[in-house]
Design a protein around this motif. Structure first.
Motif, PDB file in Angstrom:
ATOM      1  N   ARG A   1     -26.663 -89.055  55.210  1.00 22.33           N
ATOM      2  CA  ARG A   1     -27.609 -89.045  56.421  1.00 22.33           C
ATOM      3  C   ARG A   1     -28.537 -90.497  56.224  1.00 22.33           C
ATOM      4  O   ARG A   1     -29.352 -90.651  57.214  1.00 22.33           O
ATOM      5  CB  ARG A   1     -28.770 -87.953  56.349  1.00 22.33           C
ATOM      6  N   PHE A   2     -28.439 -91.087  55.376  1.00 15.78           N
ATOM      7  CA  PHE A   2     -29.187 -92.247  54.875  1.00 15.78           C
ATOM      8  C   PHE A   2     -28.623 -93.620  55.112  1.00 15.78           C
ATOM      9  O   PHE A   2     -27.195 -93.624  55.115  1.00 15.78           O
ATOM     10  CB  PHE A   2     -30.041 -91.932  53.437  1.00 15.78           C
ATOM     11  N   ASP A   3     -29.110 -94.811  54.956  1.00  9.50           N
ATOM     12  CA  ASP A   3     -28.496 -96.099  55.124  1.00  9.50           C
ATOM     13  C   ASP A   3     -27.738 -96.307  54.069  1.00  9.50           C
ATOM     14  O   ASP A   3     -27.823 -95.608  52.842  1.00  9.50           O
ATOM     15  CB  ASP A   3     -29.656 -97.208  55.118  1.00  9.50           C
ATOM     16  N   PRO A   4     -26.854 -97.198  53.972  1.00 11.40           N
ATOM     17  CA  PRO A   4     -25.578 -97.473  52.927  1.00 11.40           C
ATOM     18  C   PRO A   4     -26.489 -97.729  51.463  1.00 11.40           C
ATOM     19  O   PRO A   4     -25.931 -97.259  50.408  1.00 11.40           O
ATOM     20  CB  PRO A   4     -24.866 -98.598  53.499  1.00 11.40           C
ATOM     21  N   VAL A   5     -27.522 -98.545  51.637  1.00 13.68           N
ATOM     22  CA  VAL A   5     -28.189 -98.704  50.238  1.00 13.68           C
ATOM     23  C   VAL A   5     -28.725 -97.487  49.568  1.00 13.68           C
ATOM     24  O   VAL A   5     -28.386 -97.184  48.391  1.00 13.68           O
ATOM     25  CB  VAL A   5     -29.233 -99.910  50.356  1.00 13.68           C
ATOM     26  N   ARG A   6     -29.724 -96.755  50.381  1.00 17.94           N
ATOM     27  CA  ARG A   6     -30.073 -95.327  49.721  1.00 17.94           C
ATOM     28  C   ARG A   6     -28.675 -94.596  49.493  1.00 17.94           C
ATOM     29  O   ARG A   6     -28.805 -93.693  48.405  1.00 17.94           O
ATOM     30  CB  ARG A   6     -30.731 -94.648  50.761  1.00 17.94           C
ATOM     31  N   ALA A   7     -27.590 -94.445  50.423  1.00 18.52           N
ATOM     32  CA  ALA A   7     -26.624 -93.458  49.999  1.00 18.52           C
ATOM     33  C   ALA A   7     -25.863 -93.894  48.725  1.00 18.52           C
ATOM     34  O   ALA A   7     -25.601 -92.880  47.805  1.00 18.52           O
ATOM     35  CB  ALA A   7     -25.613 -93.743  51.107  1.00 18.52           C
ATOM     36  N   ASP A   8     -25.376 -95.219  48.598  1.00 25.18           N
ATOM     37  CA  ASP A   8     -24.979 -95.619  47.376  1.00 25.18           C
ATOM     38  C   ASP A   8     -25.740 -95.231  46.289  1.00 25.18           C
ATOM     39  O   ASP A   8     -25.327 -94.661  45.109  1.00 25.18           O
ATOM     40  CB  ASP A   8     -24.676 -96.886  47.397  1.00 25.18           C
ATOM     41  N   ARG A   9     -27.322 -95.274  46.179  1.00 23.53           N
ATOM     42  CA  ARG A   9     -27.904 -95.054  45.131  1.00 23.53           C
ATOM     43  C   ARG A   9     -27.867 -93.417  44.928  1.00 23.53           C
ATOM     44  O   ARG A   9     -27.918 -93.012  43.716  1.00 23.53           O
ATOM     45  CB  ARG A   9     -29.383 -95.322  45.335  1.00 23.53           C
ATOM     46  N   MET A  10     -28.097 -92.712  45.861  1.00 24.46           N
ATOM     47  CA  MET A  10     -28.092 -91.168  45.797  1.00 24.46           C
ATOM     48  C   MET A  10     -26.462 -90.823  45.059  1.00 24.46           C
ATOM     49  O   MET A  10     -26.403 -89.896  44.138  1.00 24.46           O
ATOM     50  CB  MET A  10     -28.363 -90.535  46.963  1.00 24.46           C
ATOM     51  N   ARG A  11     -25.536 -91.323  45.687  1.00 19.54           N
ATOM     52  CA  ARG A  11     -24.113 -90.973  45.053  1.00 19.54           C
ATOM     53  C   ARG A  11     -24.077 -91.461  43.611  1.00 19.54           C
ATOM     54  O   ARG A  11     -23.404 -90.620  43.085  1.00 19.54           O
ATOM     55  CB  ARG A  11     -23.018 -91.628  45.850  1.00 19.54           C
ATOM     56  N   ALA A  12     -24.425 -92.599  43.281  1.00 18.62           N
ATOM     57  CA  ALA A  12     -24.602 -92.871  41.962  1.00 18.62           C
ATOM     58  C   ALA A  12     -25.245 -92.049  41.002  1.00 18.62           C
ATOM     59  O   ALA A  12     -24.446 -91.630  39.752  1.00 18.62           O
ATOM     60  CB  ALA A  12     -25.070 -94.403  41.618  1.00 18.62           C
ATOM     61  N   GLU A  13     -26.246 -91.387  41.473  1.00 20.64           N
ATOM     62  CA  GLU A  13     -26.910 -90.371  40.453  1.00 20.64           C
ATOM     63  C   GLU A  13     -26.115 -89.043  40.431  1.00 20.64           C
ATOM     64  O   GLU A  13     -26.024 -88.443  39.482  1.00 20.64           O
ATOM     65  CB  GLU A  13     -28.246 -90.217  40.901  1.00 20.64           C
TER      66      GLU A  13
ATOM     67  N   ILE B   1     -24.276 -87.159  37.141  1.00 21.55           N
ATOM     68  CA  ILE B   1     -24.799 -85.782  36.855  1.00 21.55           C
ATOM     69  C   ILE B   1     -23.382 -85.123  36.464  1.00 21.55           C
ATOM     70  O   ILE B   1     -23.069 -84.612  35.409  1.00 21.55           O
ATOM     71  CB  ILE B   1     -25.572 -85.169  37.863  1.00 21.55           C
ATOM     72  N   VAL B   2     -22.408 -85.437  37.524  1.00 21.88           N
ATOM     73  CA  VAL B   2     -21.004 -84.827  37.016  1.00 21.88           C
ATOM     74  C   VAL B   2     -20.400 -85.362  35.927  1.00 21.88           C
ATOM     75  O   VAL B   2     -19.795 -84.286  35.380  1.00 21.88           O
ATOM     76  CB  VAL B   2     -20.195 -85.248  38.604  1.00 21.88           C
ATOM     77  N   ALA B   3     -20.627 -86.496  35.736  1.00 18.92           N
ATOM     78  CA  ALA B   3     -20.015 -87.254  34.553  1.00 18.92           C
ATOM     79  C   ALA B   3     -20.735 -86.694  33.018  1.00 18.92           C
ATOM     80  O   ALA B   3     -20.255 -86.973  32.015  1.00 18.92           O
ATOM     81  CB  ALA B   3     -19.815 -88.643  34.680  1.00 18.92           C
ATOM     82  N   THR B   4     -21.626 -86.102  33.086  1.00 17.49           N
ATOM     83  CA  THR B   4     -22.672 -85.826  31.895  1.00 17.49           C
ATOM     84  C   THR B   4     -21.802 -84.720  31.287  1.00 17.49           C
ATOM     85  O   THR B   4     -21.318 -83.667  31.621  1.00 17.49           O
ATOM     86  CB  THR B   4     -23.871 -85.397  31.951  1.00 17.49           C
ATOM     87  N   PRO B   5     -21.586 -84.719  30.019  1.00 16.50           N
ATOM     88  CA  PRO B   5     -20.789 -83.701  29.125  1.00 16.50           C
ATOM     89  C   PRO B   5     -21.717 -82.439  28.996  1.00 16.50           C
ATOM     90  O   PRO B   5     -22.918 -82.609  28.888  1.00 16.50           O
ATOM     91  CB  PRO B   5     -20.604 -84.498  27.732  1.00 16.50           C
ATOM     92  N   ASP B   6     -20.948 -81.304  29.081  1.00 16.26           N
ATOM     93  CA  ASP B   6     -21.832 -80.033  28.880  1.00 16.26           C
ATOM     94  C   ASP B   6     -22.558 -79.731  29.874  1.00 16.26           C
ATOM     95  O   ASP B   6     -23.470 -78.792  29.477  1.00 16.26           O
ATOM     96  CB  ASP B   6     -22.008 -80.193  27.404  1.00 16.26           C
ATOM     97  N   ILE B   7     -22.557 -80.164  31.159  1.00 17.96           N
ATOM     98  CA  ILE B   7     -23.391 -79.655  32.080  1.00 17.96           C
ATOM     99  C   ILE B   7     -22.988 -78.108  32.449  1.00 17.96           C
ATOM    100  O   ILE B   7     -21.738 -77.974  32.281  1.00 17.96           O
ATOM    101  CB  ILE B   7     -23.500 -80.291  33.153  1.00 17.96           C
ATOM    102  N   SER B   8     -24.009 -77.553  32.926  1.00 16.02           N
ATOM    103  CA  SER B   8     -23.684 -76.112  33.419  1.00 16.02           C
ATOM    104  C   SER B   8     -22.673 -76.082  34.485  1.00 16.02           C
ATOM    105  O   SER B   8     -22.680 -76.998  35.374  1.00 16.02           O
ATOM    106  CB  SER B   8     -24.685 -75.317  33.610  1.00 16.02           C
ATOM    107  N   LYS B   9     -21.988 -74.878  34.547  1.00 16.83           N
ATOM    108  CA  LYS B   9     -21.153 -74.849  35.864  1.00 16.83           C
ATOM    109  C   LYS B   9     -21.840 -74.796  37.182  1.00 16.83           C
ATOM    110  O   LYS B   9     -21.446 -74.979  38.364  1.00 16.83           O
ATOM    111  CB  LYS B   9     -20.128 -73.755  35.848  1.00 16.83           C
ATOM    112  N   ASP B  10     -23.209 -74.341  37.008  1.00 17.11           N
ATOM    113  CA  ASP B  10     -24.192 -74.138  37.953  1.00 17.11           C
ATOM    114  C   ASP B  10     -24.419 -75.626  38.564  1.00 17.11           C
ATOM    115  O   ASP B  10     -24.168 -75.604  39.901  1.00 17.11           O
ATOM    116  CB  ASP B  10     -25.652 -73.661  37.529  1.00 17.11           C
ATOM    117  N   LEU B  11     -24.896 -76.469  37.749  1.00 17.20           N
ATOM    118  CA  LEU B  11     -25.133 -77.902  38.113  1.00 17.20           C
ATOM    119  C   LEU B  11     -23.946 -78.665  38.656  1.00 17.20           C
ATOM    120  O   LEU B  11     -23.884 -79.363  39.652  1.00 17.20           O
ATOM    121  CB  LEU B  11     -26.085 -78.552  37.208  1.00 17.20           C
ATOM    122  N   PHE B  12     -22.827 -78.282  37.951  1.00 14.03           N
ATOM    123  CA  PHE B  12     -21.511 -78.919  38.383  1.00 14.03           C
ATOM    124  C   PHE B  12     -21.099 -78.875  39.599  1.00 14.03           C
ATOM    125  O   PHE B  12     -20.750 -79.633  40.555  1.00 14.03           O
ATOM    126  CB  PHE B  12     -20.572 -78.704  37.354  1.00 14.03           C
TER     127      PHE B  12
END
Length: 868
Positions: free
Chosen positions: A832-844, A848-859
């Motif tokens: 819903r946001f401009d490309p700059v904000r969108a890219d930053r949110m996607r990066a975060e 999160i997804v790439a973090t080892p051992d995160i829960s299946k809830d958060l994944f």
């Protein structure tokens, strides 16, 4: 000695559970007996399960478990060793049709930071088993379609845990020579394991009674720490009101001899409806004028009613599987909304419900986490405790009630309760009862359960002067959502009425139009003057309306519509159109909004609570929902400009509403609540005007307030600006309530919602405050959740807010995955946001997804948000 046999490794890819794969349980467990030796460090649970094979098959018995240490397994009294653990299940190959299975496990409540299963909260041992927490207590087929009667014996140190509570009715109790004591409870009504509960602690009780319509006296108890006992009266009264209301409106009588509620500080949800022993987040039990706002009082009454109503819509009739979650939650939300509406202003309650739907569920429907009211798959069921399941699910029940009418709807609910009592049912079962008792065909209506997305309805009214006729043209479209495209039209019950633009009078009676096709036209006869159409009155369908009504038409309806919600809606649409224009074009004419607000303030026939809701501007997030690309700063500036002009143009009216001379001692009545609500809205407008005396006016209210509504309202106004009074109020508030966790939550939340430019830095600083902790879900929601909802601050240039939120979620996930996952959605709205904000949110999200051992809830939440 603990069993050390190896367990199968967890799958690298999270397992997806699909509705289409549902199969009835291979084994049922008609009776359960538990013997629980309670100790915070090492609790021993001995379980005796009477298991019966269901149908002709040779499937082994599979018992779910998580986190416990297995100590022993017996079959028909004989210790066995031929069991194995596969994928978190204890598997036993059994001959024959029926057996007695006994297991013994050890668990550690003190180390249970997930707050699922048996855990410790402030010296109290308590349980939370929905959805899959019982498996953390003992081995069991932990699914909602396995219904059992339970007998529970608890033993604990008497000095430390003098109160022992469980489901059902008390049977016996006694003391042991070693300083421990015991209690036995029995619940005669078959229930699924997610409704199991026990509590042990040093608790005080506020007792009451309720006499049912058949003359039975039920003993009621609100159990809390002794220091909190004085703040339980409102909850007890709300329980008694709810019991009487359910008898009167739905014919449902309570069925046990006791009904207990226990309040604990650490709880992932608001409350839990365990049979006869509701366990509550203390936020929804404790109230007095000094520490609880009117909103808190209302929320306590609503949640107490909600959990009590579950006794029938959730306990006596439960869900066949978790895909049917809205069967109990949507229906019960609808029931608690009706209860709350009957306790005060029905119009204001409807406004509040729709505002909540638009703030939480509409964005959910429009985002990557969109899902139907009856989902088709999940990785972690905890992620489907959503606004769609609860709030949209309630709107589905409301639409069926509208289609059937009050008498047929009551007959349909009676049929449902009678037919499925004691069973695990489905959404289809509920709809079939609506059809049978209501004499309607709801085949097409069932699409609401399987299609995600919020329908958009366009409305155009044609009228030729002198023709005596008008035609309303309606068209609907259900937008694409992840995994669903090319939607079919939904069944939409739309309440409509025409008003004469010259006289302001109705042009005929209200109509209920059922729009079930892509488009339809409705003709009105005897139209003697130019008509203005009132659409979707009472918000009869959860849709977005796009109409050709002009600003003048909306202002007219804001003055003349005889449906309170439609009158409110016309005002809101007028404001929304003005704010969207200002956001896109940089400016807009505020005259029409100012005039409409003045008319509303000057109307003596209107309830003050309604006036307060009507004159509030739409939230920044809701304005953003109307735009193809959200510009947080432009939205903020447009909204502040309109607030400033309203404040200045109507200054005398706002000051009259918050005049200190008009204050009267606190009373929790609909009239007094309305006065306080308008007072605090007015105070906000005085501050928005830029008046030099606004901080002093707000601080004077803060100091003189005899209730939290006025004190917190003044604090909120002060925190929205910069002044010496702001700093003083924050300091006074903190030190006054330093020992009250629930009020300190307000202190954190209010600052996290501040619109000031330095809020991101302030929030990061507050996360280091000695009173901030991730271990308590209320505190985490107060700071992290509030910041994520603060559109201007969260999306401030630079992306610091995104990084901070991701860091907090990863830290919280290690303690409490369920709470962490529920705080992620603000990052998922990157499209819903401009490309700059969108890219930053996607990066975060990617981090999160790439973090080892995160829960299946958060994944699950992060991966769907990234890809959907």
């Amino acid at each position: 000695m603990a069993d050390t046999r190896a367990t199968a490794a967890a799958p690298a890819t999270p397992v997806v559970t699909r509705r289409s794969d549902y199969a009835p349980p291979a084994w049922q467990v008609p009776q359960v007996a538990l013997d629980v030796a309670l100790d915070p460090l090492a609790t021993r649970v001995r379980a005796r399960l009477e298991v019966v094979r269901s149908g002709a098959h040779d499937e082994p018995l599979r018992l779910d478990g998580a986190g416990q240490v297995p100590l022993a397994v017996r079959v028909d009294g004989i210790a066995v060793d031929d069991w194995r653990i596969v994928g978190g299940q204890l598997v036993l190959a059994l001959p024959g049709e029926a057996h007695v299975i006994e297991t013994e496990v050890e668990i550690a409540p003190d180390r249970n930071t997930q707050l699922m299963g048996l855990y410790a909260s402030g010296g109290i041992l308590c349980t939370q088993c929905e959805a899959e927490g019982f498996r953390r207590i003992t081995w069991f087929p932990d699914r909602p379609d396995v219904l059992s009667t339970y007998r529970v014996r608890m033993t604990a140190d008497k000095a430390r845990f003098p109160v022992l509570l469980a489901n059902g009715d008390p049977v016996a109790a006694g003391d042991n020579a070693d300083g421990t004591h015991w209690a036995e409870w029995h619940d005669p009504y078959p229930k699924p394991s997610y409704l199991f509960a026990l509590v042990a602690g040093n608790l005080a009780v506020n007792r009451g009674t309720f006499t049912t319509r058949s003359g039975r006296v039920v003993d009621l108890g609100i159990w809390v720490r002794a220091a909190d006992l004085a703040r339980t009266g409102h909850a007890l009264h709300a329980l008694q009101l709810a019991m009487a209301w359910d008898e009167r409106v739905y014919g449902r009588e309570y069925d046990l001899d006791v009904f207990n509620i226990v309040a604990v500080d650490d709880f992932n949800f608001g409350a839990m409806e365990n049979k006869g022993l509701n366990i509550f987040n203390s936020r929804y039990i404790l109230a007095d004028p000094d520490t609880a706002t009117d909103w808190d009082y209302d929320a306590i009454a609503a949640v107490v009613a909600h959990e009590y109503f579950h006794n029938w819509s959730g306990n006596r009739i439960t869900c066949r599987d978790w895909f049917q979650l809205s069967l109990k939650e949507g229906f019960t939300v609808y029931r608690d909304q009706g209860f709350s509406a009957d306790q005060g202003s029905a119009a204001v309650k409807r406004i509040e419900d729709v505002r909540g739907l638009r703030a939480a569920q509409f964005p959910e429907d429009a985002g990557p986490l969109a899902h139907p009211v009856r989902p088709e798959s999940y990785i972690e069921i905890g992620n489907f405790y959503t606004a769609t399941i609860y709030n949209k699910g309630a709107e589905l029940i409301r639409m069926m009630a509208t289609i059937l009418g009050p008498e047929r709807f009551r007959a349909a609910t009676d049929l449902y309760f009678d037919r499925f009592d004691g069973t695990a049912a489905t959404c289809e079962d509920f709809v079939a009862c609506m059809e049978e008792a209501g004499g309607v065909d709801l085949t097409r209506f069932r699409l609401w359960y399987s299609q995600a997305g919020t329908p958009r309805v366009s409305a155009t009214l044609d009228h030729q002067p002198g023709s005596g006729r008008a035609t309303l043209h309606l068209a609907q479209k259900v937008p694409d959502t992840p995994g669903q495209t090319h939607k079919q039209p939904q069944v939409l019950p739309l309440r409509l009425r025409l008003f004469g633009a010259e006289t302001g009078r109705p042009l005929g009676d209200e109509r209920l139009v059922i729009l079930s096709d892509t488009a339809a036209s409705i003709t009105f006869e005897t139209v003697t003057e130019r008509p203005v159409v009132s659409l979707n009155r009472g918000f009869s369908a959860p849709v977005v309306i796009d109409s050709d009504r002009s600003a003048a038409d909306l202002a007219f309806l804001a003055r003349h519509d005889d449906d309170p919600f439609a009158r409110y809606e016309a005002m809101q649409q007028l404001m929304l159109d003005t704010l969207v224009a200002a956001t896109v074009e940089g400016e807009a004419d505020h005259a029409a909004v100012i005039a409409a607000v003045a008319d509303t303030l000057d109307d003596p026939t209107l309830d003050r609570a309604f006036v307060a809701e009507a004159v509030l501007l739409p939230a920044e997030s809701f304005i953003g929902d109307q735009l193809s690309t959200v510009d947080p700063e432009a939205i903020f500036q447009a909204r502040e400009a309109l607030r400033r002009d309203l404040g200045r143009a109507l200054d005398a009216r706002w000051r009259a509403a918050c005049d200190p001379a008009l204050r009267r001692p606190f009373a929790y009545t609909p009239e007094d609540k309305g006065i306080r609500r308008l007072r605090n809205v007015a105070l906000g407008y005085v501050a928005a005007s830029g008046a030099a005396d606004a901080p002093a006016l707000a601080y004077a209210q803060f100091e003189a307030a005899d209730n939290m509504t006025d004190r917190h309202g003044a604090l909120t106004t002060l925190v929205g600006g910069r002044s010496a009074q702001r700093d003083a109020a924050l300091d006074v508030f903190y030190h006054r309530y330093a020992g009250n966790a629930l009020v300190l939550d307000k202190w954190f939340q209010t600052q996290a919602l501040s619109p000031l430019e330095d809020t991101p830095a302030l929030v990061a600083e507050l996360a280091q405050h000695p009173d901030f902790t991730l271990a308590n879900p209320n505190r985490a929601r107060a700071l992290i959740g509030a910041f994520g909802a603060n559109q201007r601050a969260f999306h401030a240039d630079g992306g610091d807010g995104y990084r901070w939120l991701a860091d907090q979620l990863l830290a919280l996930d290690a303690l409490n995955p369920q709470t962490a996952a529920k705080l992620l959605p603000p990052l998922g709205r990157w499209r819903r946001f401009d490309p700059v904000r969108a890219d930053r949110m996607r990066a975060e999200l990617a981090r999160i997804v790439a973090t080892p051992d995160i829960s299946k809830d958060l994944f699950e939440q992060a991966s769907k948000s990234l890809e959907g």
